[in-house]
Design a protein around this motif. Structure first.
Motif, mmCIF file in Angstrom:
data_model
loop_
_atom_site.group_PDB
_atom_site.id
_atom_site.type_symbol
_atom_site.label_atom_id
_atom_site.label_comp_id
_atom_site.label_asym_id
_atom_site.label_seq_id
_atom_site.Cartn_x
_atom_site.Cartn_y
_atom_site.Cartn_z
ATOM 1 N N GLY A 167 0.651 -1.508 0.004
ATOM 2 C CA GLY A 167 -0.132 -0.167 0.153
ATOM 3 C C GLY A 167 0.661 1.196 0.179
ATOM 4 N N GLY A 168 0.352 2.680 0.558
ATOM 5 C CA GLY A 168 0.637 4.054 0.090
ATOM 6 C C GLY A 168 1.631 4.009 -1.165
ATOM 7 N N GLN A 169 2.845 4.730 -1.551
ATOM 8 C CA GLN A 169 3.809 5.159 -2.319
ATOM 9 C C GLN A 169 4.204 3.639 -3.564
ATOM 10 O OE1 GLN A 169 2.294 8.240 -3.111
ATOM 11 N NE2 GLN A 169 1.059 7.100 -1.259
ATOM 12 N N ASN A 170 4.241 2.644 -2.278
ATOM 13 C CA ASN A 170 5.322 2.148 -2.654
ATOM 14 C C ASN A 170 5.291 0.904 -3.898
ATOM 15 O OD1 ASN A 170 6.658 1.697 -0.590
ATOM 16 N ND2 ASN A 170 5.142 0.849 0.755
ATOM 17 N N LYS A 171 5.641 0.591 -4.707
ATOM 18 C CA LYS A 171 5.467 0.284 -6.397
ATOM 19 C C LYS A 171 6.754 -0.792 -6.468
ATOM 20 C CE LYS A 171 6.771 4.902 -6.985
ATOM 21 N NZ LYS A 171 7.474 5.670 -7.281
ATOM 22 N N VAL A 172 6.025 -1.675 -7.859
ATOM 23 C CA VAL A 172 6.599 -2.867 -7.584
ATOM 24 C C VAL A 172 7.893 -2.404 -8.823
ATOM 25 C CG1 VAL A 172 6.531 -5.128 -8.529
ATOM 26 C CG2 VAL A 172 5.220 -4.510 -7.045
ATOM 27 N N PRO A 173 9.048 -2.657 -8.741
ATOM 28 C CA PRO A 173 9.838 -2.558 -9.928
ATOM 29 C C PRO A 173 9.701 -3.101 -11.713
ATOM 30 C CG PRO A 173 11.448 -3.560 -8.737
ATOM 31 C CD PRO A 173 9.925 -3.359 -7.832
ATOM 32 N N ARG A 174 9.718 -3.101 -12.573
ATOM 33 C CA ARG A 174 8.975 -3.464 -13.644
ATOM 34 C C ARG A 174 10.186 -4.420 -14.107
ATOM 35 N NH1 ARG A 174 4.745 -3.074 -13.008
ATOM 36 N NH2 ARG A 174 3.061 -1.544 -13.444
ATOM 37 N N LEU A 175 11.362 -4.372 -14.183
ATOM 38 C CA LEU A 175 11.956 -4.918 -14.309
ATOM 39 C C LEU A 175 13.665 -5.354 -13.923
ATOM 40 C CD1 LEU A 175 14.056 -2.895 -16.227
ATOM 41 C CD2 LEU A 175 12.357 -3.578 -18.429
ATOM 42 N N SER A 176 14.152 -5.838 -13.433
ATOM 43 C CA SER A 176 15.062 -5.671 -12.745
ATOM 44 C C SER A 176 16.777 -7.164 -13.271
ATOM 45 C CB SER A 176 15.143 -6.290 -11.246
ATOM 46 O OG SER A 176 14.439 -7.804 -11.083
ATOM 47 N N ASN A 177 17.660 -6.598 -12.702
ATOM 48 C CA ASN A 177 18.671 -7.117 -14.044
ATOM 49 C C ASN A 177 19.681 -8.078 -13.026
ATOM 50 O OD1 ASN A 177 20.433 -6.576 -15.729
ATOM 51 N ND2 ASN A 177 21.918 -5.589 -14.686
ATOM 52 N N ASP A 178 18.551 -8.889 -12.367
ATOM 53 C CA ASP A 178 19.019 -10.364 -10.810
ATOM 54 C C ASP A 178 17.263 -10.768 -10.750
ATOM 55 O OD1 ASP A 178 17.773 -9.445 -8.136
ATOM 56 O OD2 ASP A 178 19.550 -8.453 -8.120
ATOM 57 N N ARG A 179 17.302 -12.333 -9.541
ATOM 58 C CA ARG A 179 16.873 -12.488 -9.508
ATOM 59 C C ARG A 179 16.147 -12.394 -8.399
ATOM 60 N NH1 ARG A 179 14.318 -15.343 -12.667
ATOM 61 N NH2 ARG A 179 13.665 -17.125 -11.278
ATOM 62 N N THR A 180 16.280 -11.495 -7.271
ATOM 63 C CA THR A 180 15.785 -11.423 -6.044
ATOM 64 C C THR A 180 14.586 -10.929 -6.167
ATOM 65 O OG1 THR A 180 18.065 -10.208 -5.492
ATOM 66 C CG2 THR A 180 16.260 -10.007 -3.533
ATOM 67 N N LEU A 181 13.861 -10.788 -7.185
ATOM 68 C CA LEU A 181 12.925 -10.236 -6.997
ATOM 69 C C LEU A 181 11.567 -11.568 -7.531
ATOM 70 C CD1 LEU A 181 10.110 -8.366 -6.169
ATOM 71 C CD2 LEU A 181 10.439 -6.977 -9.113
ATOM 72 N N ALA A 182 12.506 -11.485 -8.451
ATOM 73 C CA ALA A 182 11.458 -12.683 -8.720
ATOM 74 C C ALA A 182 11.334 -14.231 -8.047
ATOM 75 C CB ALA A 182 12.119 -13.594 -10.096
ATOM 76 N N GLU A 183 13.076 -14.178 -7.312
ATOM 77 C CA GLU A 183 12.915 -15.582 -6.685
ATOM 78 C C GLU A 183 11.708 -15.446 -5.657
ATOM 79 O OE1 GLU A 183 13.985 -18.699 -7.415
ATOM 80 O OE2 GLU A 183 14.682 -17.144 -9.135
ATOM 81 N N GLY A 184 11.415 -14.211 -4.747
ATOM 82 C CA GLY A 184 11.010 -13.253 -3.718
ATOM 83 C C GLY A 184 9.147 -14.425 -4.199
ATOM 84 N N LEU A 185 8.696 -13.155 -5.383
ATOM 85 C CA LEU A 185 7.954 -13.749 -6.049
ATOM 86 C C LEU A 185 7.290 -14.998 -5.992
ATOM 87 C CD1 LEU A 185 7.359 -10.845 -8.858
ATOM 88 C CD2 LEU A 185 5.760 -10.814 -6.440
ATOM 89 N N LEU A 186 8.139 -15.745 -6.279
ATOM 90 C CA LEU A 186 7.830 -17.135 -6.685
ATOM 91 C C LEU A 186 7.744 -17.538 -5.073
ATOM 92 C CD1 LEU A 186 10.526 -18.184 -9.504
ATOM 93 C CD2 LEU A 186 7.925 -17.958 -9.195
ATOM 94 N N GLY A 187 8.751 -17.185 -4.630
ATOM 95 C CA GLY A 187 8.181 -17.810 -3.133
ATOM 96 C C GLY A 187 7.448 -17.405 -2.165
ATOM 97 N N VAL A 188 6.542 -16.517 -2.224
ATOM 98 C CA VAL A 188 5.486 -16.695 -1.542
ATOM 99 C C VAL A 188 4.124 -16.467 -2.156
ATOM 100 C CG1 VAL A 188 6.177 -14.329 -0.541
ATOM 101 C CG2 VAL A 188 5.030 -13.826 -2.226
ATOM 102 N N GLY A 189 4.560 -17.495 -3.828
ATOM 103 C CA GLY A 189 3.385 -17.441 -4.636
ATOM 104 C C GLY A 189 2.601 -18.540 -4.077
#
Length: 498
Positions: A476-498
């Protein structure tokens, strides 16, 4: 028509005329702003260390003050945060805007007596330009809802500190506060989902006419309205006329938002940041945002492809070119000097100077030399959705998938949470690939050379992005999801909670 909507029309005309004056001489306006900043900043600790008193030209300024991001300027910000006066700007700031940092945790951006009007007037003037251009002012007589962070402030170094949206909330004029929702008691609730339920409780009985916020969080609010009532938002709020948004590109969210509303509504895009209110959509239907050149901010623009050079070129407003990507550099009456904002823009017109926000200079995907930027993946998704009109997207991001097996090529992975998935996932993935290849010649070359394989489409379960953001304390609030990234940190985090 009510009193507020009636009085807004002559005020809107007056404000539009004021803007027209500096738009007649935008280059001279920026030169005047720079001179004013130098005069005020010369006696500060930063000004003395960088010899601002001897700066006479934009070239002198670029020579004396290097481009630096928050990390590089952090020693100066830390002195301000400790309560020291006359560090970056005369006296102490009125506030510190606390915002999330990518590498250093929280960032503390000063807001001074001179810079606060930029944040307040920027939002006001965006609405007044809408009134001036369209003649529509009825929305001012209804309830106005702003999804924002908590207005509760703490004290750091003797300075009031909090989220920018919360700080600005304290400066809403009294005549507007009667129309404003949510209430203060609801706005200070920290847990986003609890807060959202309370906002729904407060707004359902009201005559809502304007709703504002970052699109994915507004979508969550709309979804709760539909769940609670079983009706589209536009039917629940028949006088809801205007949607005001900023922070992210609206296009990936447009289809689902409008479907949830159930009818067309006007919209106004803003370009706010903790560092300053930078631009707004001054012409309905024109995607370009009018750059605010007479608001105490001096702009420089670094060609994005050269930003990471040791001494990249710094273009003044007079030197920018249309349809080229630039990283924004700010100097302002908040005490920012040669400050790399991190956002990239593309000029779509001159005289007046209008931009579209294209992404973040650090949010790109170039694990294989392709240098794909946010604007390209957003346009790619929009084109694929045009070809597959059944598709609705809640949120998405793109990450590299590097293969350790020489026999298996690496590729991009698109992680998408669908509200409505494609009928043919393989065809949708192929449409994404074809569209990105058209927009990025390097990506096309990598596929032609079989360095990369076609992208992998990974649908995520409902609520995956919300669960991930919640796990990071950024729901919530003013936080935004990065559209893309140069590593797997966000991707693995999403797959981990999915």
């Amino acid at each position: 028509m009510g009193l507020k909507s009636t009085l807004s029309r002559p005020l809107a005309t007056y404000i539009a005329r004021q803007y027209a004056r500096w738009q007649h001489d935008p280059i001279g306006t920026q030169q005047r702003v720079l001179r004013g900043l130098l005069e005020r900043g010369a006696g500060t600790a930063f000004g003395q260390a960088h010899h601002l008193g001897g700066v006479r030209t934009a070239q002198d300024f670029a020579w004396q003050v290097p481009v630096r991001d928050y990390e590089a300027l952090k020693p100066w910000f830390e002195r301000v945060k400790a309560g020291e006066a006359d560090v970056l700007w005369p006296d102490k700031p009125l506030y510190l805007a606390k915002t999330s940092g990518t590498t250093s945790g929280a960032k503390y951006i000063p807001l001074t007596k001179d810079s606060i009007p930029n944040h307040i007037n920027g939002a006001r003037d965006a609405l007044l330009h809408y009134v001036h251009r369209t003649g529509k002012s009825r929305f001012l007589d209804g309830k106005l809802m702003f999804l924002s962070g908590s207005p509760e402030l703490e004290t750091v170094g003797g300075i009031h500190t909090g989220r920018l949206s919360g700080i600005v909330n304290h400066h809403v004029p009294a005549y507007m506060r009667r129309n404003q929702l949510p209430s203060y008691a609801t706005n200070v609730i920290e847990d986003w989902e609890t807060k959202l339920d309370r906002i729904v409780d407060e707004t359902l009985p009201e005559r809502m006419t304007l709703i504002s916020g970052i699109p994915p969080w507004v979508q969550m609010y709309f979804d709760r309205i539909v769940q609670r009532t079983g009706r589209p938002v536009g039917e629940v709020f028949p006088e809801f006329d205007l949607f005001v948004y900023g922070g992210v590109n609206f296009e990936p969210y447009r289809k689902k938002l409008l479907e949830t509303i159930g009818r067309p509504v006007d919209s106004v895009e803003l370009f706010p940041a903790s560092e300053g209110f930078l631009a707004f959509q001054d012409e309905p239907g024109n995607p370009g945002l009018l750059l605010l050149l007479d608001a105490g901010i001096y702009y420089e623009f670094v060609p994005a492809e050269r930003f990471f050079e040791k001494s990249p070129p710094r273009c003044t407003l007079a030197e920018v070119e249309l349809d080229r990507q630039y990283a924004m550099v700010l100097s302002s009456n908040a005490g920012l000097w040669g400050y790399s904002l991190g956002d990239t823009v593309r000029f779509v017109s001159k005289y007046p100077f209008r931009v579209v926000v294209t992404g973040r200079i650090k949010h790109f995907l170039s694990a294989f030399g392709e240098h794909v930027i946010a604007e390209e993946v957003e346009q790619t998704l929009r084109e694929a959705m045009r070809q597959h009109p059944e598709v609705e997207v809640v949120e998405f991001t793109v990450a590299p998938q590097v293969s350790d097996d020489p026999a298996v090529p690496s590729r991009h992975q698109w992680l998408i949470e669908f509200a409505r998935p494609p009928h043919d996932a393989a065809a949708f993935a192929a449409a994404l690939d074809a569209s990105l290849r058209q927009r990025n010649v390097y990506y096309d070359d990598l596929l032609r050379g079989h360095i990369l394989a076609p992208l992998q489409l990974t649908p995520l379960p409902a609520g995956a992005f919300q669960r991930y953001m919640k796990s990071q304390g950024k729901l919530g609030g003013q936080n935004k999801v990065p559209r893309l990234s140069n590593d797997r940190t966000l991707a693995e985090g999403l797959l981990g909670v999915g």
